[in-house]
Design an enzyme around this catalytic site. Sequence first.
Site, PDB file in Angstrom:
ATOM      1  CE1 TYR A 186      50.631  12.963 -37.554  1.00 54.35           C
ATOM      2  CE2 TYR A 186      50.036  11.953 -39.653  1.00 54.35           C
ATOM      3  CZ  TYR A 186      49.850  12.941 -38.699  1.00 54.35           C
ATOM      4  OH  TYR A 186      48.887  13.901 -38.886  1.00 54.35           O
ATOM      5  CG  PHE A 204      23.889  11.721 -25.272  1.00 56.53           C
ATOM      6  CD1 PHE A 204      23.637  11.464 -23.937  1.00 56.53           C
ATOM      7  CD2 PHE A 204      25.141  12.178 -25.632  1.00 56.53           C
ATOM      8  CE1 PHE A 204      24.632  11.655 -22.981  1.00 56.53           C
ATOM      9  CE2 PHE A 204      26.141  12.368 -24.682  1.00 56.53           C
ATOM     10  CZ  PHE A 204      25.880  12.096 -23.347  1.00 56.53           C
ATOM     11  CB  THR A 205      24.149  16.388 -23.881  1.00 59.80           C
ATOM     12  OG1 THR A 205      25.138  15.378 -23.631  1.00 59.80           O
ATOM     13  CG2 THR A 205      23.140  16.384 -22.737  1.00 59.80           C
ATOM     14  CE  LYS A 234      30.162   7.442 -22.331  1.00 59.61           C
ATOM     15  NZ  LYS A 234      30.720   8.530 -23.105  1.00 59.61           N
ATOM     16  NE  ARG A 274      23.337  12.755 -18.477  1.00 63.09           N
ATOM     17  CZ  ARG A 274      24.150  13.564 -19.170  1.00 63.09           C
ATOM     18  NH1 ARG A 274      23.881  14.817 -19.337  1.00 63.09           N
ATOM     19  NH2 ARG A 274      25.251  13.099 -19.705  1.00 63.09           N
TER      20      ARG A 274
END
Length: 495
Positions: A81, A133-134, A267, A391
């Site tokens: 953890y 950016f969204t 990405k 887009r």
Amino acid sequence: MMKSEGKRRTRRSWAEPYKIKVVERLNIKTREQRETAIAAAGFNTFLLPSEDVYIDLLTDSGANAMSDRQWAGMMLGDESYAGSDNYYHLEAAVRQYYGFSHMIPTHQGRGAEHILSQLLIKPGDSVPGNMYFTTTRLHQELAGGTFVDVICDEAHVSESDTPFKGNVDLDKLARLIDDVGVSRIPYFCLHATVNMSGGQPIAMANVREVSALCRKHGIKLFLDATRAVENSYFIKLREPEFEHKTIAQILLEMCSLCDGCTMSGKKDCLVNIGGFLALNDDDLAERARNLVVVFEGLHTYGGMAGRDMEAMARGIEESVSFEHMQARIGQVEYLGQSIAEAGVPIVRPIGGHGVFVDAKKFLPHIKQEQFPAQALAAALYVDSGVRAMERGAVSAGRDPKTGENRPSRLELLRLTLPRRVYTQAHMDVTAESVIDLWDKRHLIHGLKFTYEPKMLRFFQARFAPVGAAQVLDDVGASTSDVKQRLGSLVGGGAD
Ligand code: F0G
């Protein structure tokens, strides 16, 4: 030997710097099945089950192929953890390649955007950036801020082929500082590359200028480093000063001009999940660690499994290789050239993570209120099973204050390439389908909303065709009904 054979060939091609060890079978559905599937998905490619998709170019996010080294690292996941080994490996990789002293893991990019926005933005603040950016803008707004676009004008013009269309217009930034005052600007949000303008890079010269202006006024500069390695590759190719620098050196220099970064590891970092917030300021890092426990998980895992952190640490190291980037960007370039050579209008120059088709020019008979890029994505899917995404006006959404649709000069279909996943033959099949549609583009009809979510509407919205096919608001329509109407959406085959 014939005389002509004595002539030396001068052409030298590059090839993918890897070979394939594991393969995954692709599903190829019939055209009739695809017609039914897109209608059931409300003409939104996000709502298609992946089983119904042949070549998936929806996004480059989380869809990358990992290397054998990364998969081996998955077996070394330390799932404690607290204080997992893999956390320290990831921290070391971020320090080495991005140069920031503190790394706070998050489940993905928007987790980091949330933490940063909550920490720095006060109601009434303005947050400048090089195009929205969204998810980034939404988190800024949820924290009470207003995003202000200060990207150069060329970024909004698909045919403009200047090499650094991601650049900030410094006059616009200076004007904003004059208008609202530095106390109302918590930070500048710098995207490298700029997703919404077509994966366009920002020049190092411009980053230096933005950094100098921000530092002069005491404004923090945060990089959205999601595709900063791709941006660094473009700098190497296009900015003469950097021709002989490595991608790693360029990336480090870019980060050294910023105070920190948010990262969607899905990405450039070559993984399927993960992200982080990185910064240099000790106090801010302390506050971020406090907040991450509330929203993501303990500060040594932040929503990621140990194995995911290991894969990301290894992915970061692989991502800065020149051969990797050459093949990555080269594949995007190959697809873009194939499409452009047939006369299809695309965003110039070809960007980093995908080919962006100009849907306004592709479908001039469809008004932007009827979402030409969304309609084109649906038509492409029906034609070949290639899944792309919109887009444009749908992604732009509504202004939260006025409720009006936000204007979007760009109306683009994004063919996004996951890293190391598809081959040149997949690119050929995709290009042929886009070109076929171009030849029968007059048959494609617009769309209207049948369901519009309040936030990030492009992900879950549903549509029905308008125009000659008239409205398909009864998604429960019989297959033959759907077939008939879709026949007029994309033309051919179904009628
Ligand atoms: N910043 C940029 C520039 C992005 O492209 C994305 C995601 C994010 C932040 C958010 O990261 O998804 O990990 O939470 N872009 C994906 C796309 C969704 O398809 O363009 P996330």
